[in-house]
Design a protein around this motif. Structure first.
Motif, PDB file in Angstrom:
ATOM      1  N   CYS A 111      36.974 116.196  -5.000  1.00 12.45           N
ATOM      2  CA  CYS A 111      36.151 115.084  -4.513  1.00 12.45           C
ATOM      3  C   CYS A 111      36.003 115.168  -3.001  1.00 12.45           C
ATOM      4  CB  CYS A 111      36.781 113.744  -4.881  1.00 12.45           C
ATOM      5  SG  CYS A 111      36.573 113.266  -6.606  1.00 12.45           S
ATOM      6  N   HIS A 116      32.619 112.092  -3.569  1.00 14.63           N
ATOM      7  CA  HIS A 116      33.043 111.220  -4.680  1.00 14.63           C
ATOM      8  C   HIS A 116      31.807 110.685  -5.391  1.00 14.63           C
ATOM      9  CE1 HIS A 116      37.276 110.966  -3.296  1.00 14.63           C
ATOM     10  NE2 HIS A 116      36.755 111.056  -2.089  1.00 14.63           N
ATOM     11  N   CYS A 132      35.259 105.785  -7.204  1.00 13.62           N
ATOM     12  CA  CYS A 132      35.068 107.056  -7.898  1.00 13.62           C
ATOM     13  C   CYS A 132      35.973 107.080  -9.129  1.00 13.62           C
ATOM     14  CB  CYS A 132      35.433 108.193  -6.941  1.00 13.62           C
ATOM     15  SG  CYS A 132      35.364 109.853  -7.654  1.00 13.62           S
ATOM     16  N   CYS A 134      38.082 109.109  -9.647  1.00 11.27           N
ATOM     17  CA  CYS A 134      39.407 109.530  -9.175  1.00 11.27           C
ATOM     18  C   CYS A 134      40.201 108.341  -8.629  1.00 11.27           C
ATOM     19  CB  CYS A 134      39.290 110.610  -8.094  1.00 11.27           C
ATOM     20  SG  CYS A 134      38.761 110.003  -6.472  1.00 11.27           S
TER      21      CYS A 134
HETATM   22 ZN   LIG Z   1      36.711 110.959  -6.154  1.00  8.92          ZN
END
Ligand SMILES: [Zn+2]
Ligand SMILES: [Zn+2]
Ligand SMILES: [Zn+2]
Ligand SMILES: [Zn+2]
Length: 222
Positions: A111, A116, A132, A134
């Motif tokens: 990312c 992202h 995101c 993540c």
């Molecule tokens: Zn991310």
């Protein structure tokens, strides 16, 4: 105030001027009062609109962050790093760490390189908040963002952050250049404590981590 304190060594002041001031939630948790002072002697992280240049916490970037739950809000579970104050936000239904009280998670370098891929999760304080998959969140003024990259200036010289709000015992700041939020312990009586000794969850499937918070605290005190 004690005015007889020795001034910080000049290398320390120079280091903060170049790389930014040092932030550490471990330290903030153990210092009472609203006022924050960097080890270089500068009062910082003010809540009156000024920006503070904070440095990267390399141990977090190179190894992993260690997260505790910050709060549940806006349909998201929000976490915060016990060291650098990096937050993490997941929609409640898609939270891979929902049952963990303390967990280690590596930075998702993909990312960082590619950007992202974000969706809007809330509107607050004049910002659109994005997250995101993540878990990285951002506060931006622009709506309809799909991808957010870390600008080079923040990668090289870290972030210049400004106070946003307090919630759940933490003071939130946002980087003026990239929208990266940070949350620092403001009221240690309210802020969630890292419960050392509980079994940490593994990191997400795409980024396995075998480190435990035990090694994290050993690393941070090294
Ligand atoms: Zn991310
Ligand atoms: Zn400093
Ligand atoms: Zn961290
Ligand atoms: Zn930034």
């Amino acid at each position: 105030m004690n005015t007889t304190t020795q001034p910080a060594p000049s290398w320390m002041r120079l280091s903060c001027r170049i790389w930014g001031h040092v932030v550490d939630n471990h330290v903030f948790r153990s210092t009472r009062g609203d006022r924050r002072r960097c080890r270089c002697g500068v009062d910082y992280l003010l809540k009156t609109g000024e920006t503070t240049h904070v440095r990267h916490t390399l141990s977090c970037f190179l190894r992993h962050h260690t997260y505790v739950r910050l709060t549940d809000r806006d349909g998201v579970h929000e976490y915060v790093c016990v060291r650098c104050g990096h937050p993490l936000a997941y929609p409640a239904a898609a939270d891979p760490f929902a049952n963990a009280s303390l967990f280690a998670k590596k930075v998702r370098y993909a990312c960082g390189l590619l950007g992202h891929r974000v969706t809007a999760i809330a509107n607050r304080h004049g910002f659109v908040e994005y997250a995101c998959h993540c878990g990285h969140s951002f506060l931006k003024h622009a709506a309809d963002k799909r991808k957010i990259r870390h600008p080079l200036i923040c990668f090289l010289t870290a972030h210049r952050i400004r106070f946003v709000e307090e919630r759940a015992g933490y003071a939130e700041y946002v980087c003026e250049d990239c929208g990266h939020p940070f949350c620092f312990v403001a009221d240690e009586r309210v802020a969630e404590r890292p419960s050392i000794g509980r079994t940490p969850a593994c990191a997400g499937p795409s980024e396995p981590s075998t480190r435990t918070p035990g090694t994290a605290s050993a690393a941070s005190s090294a």
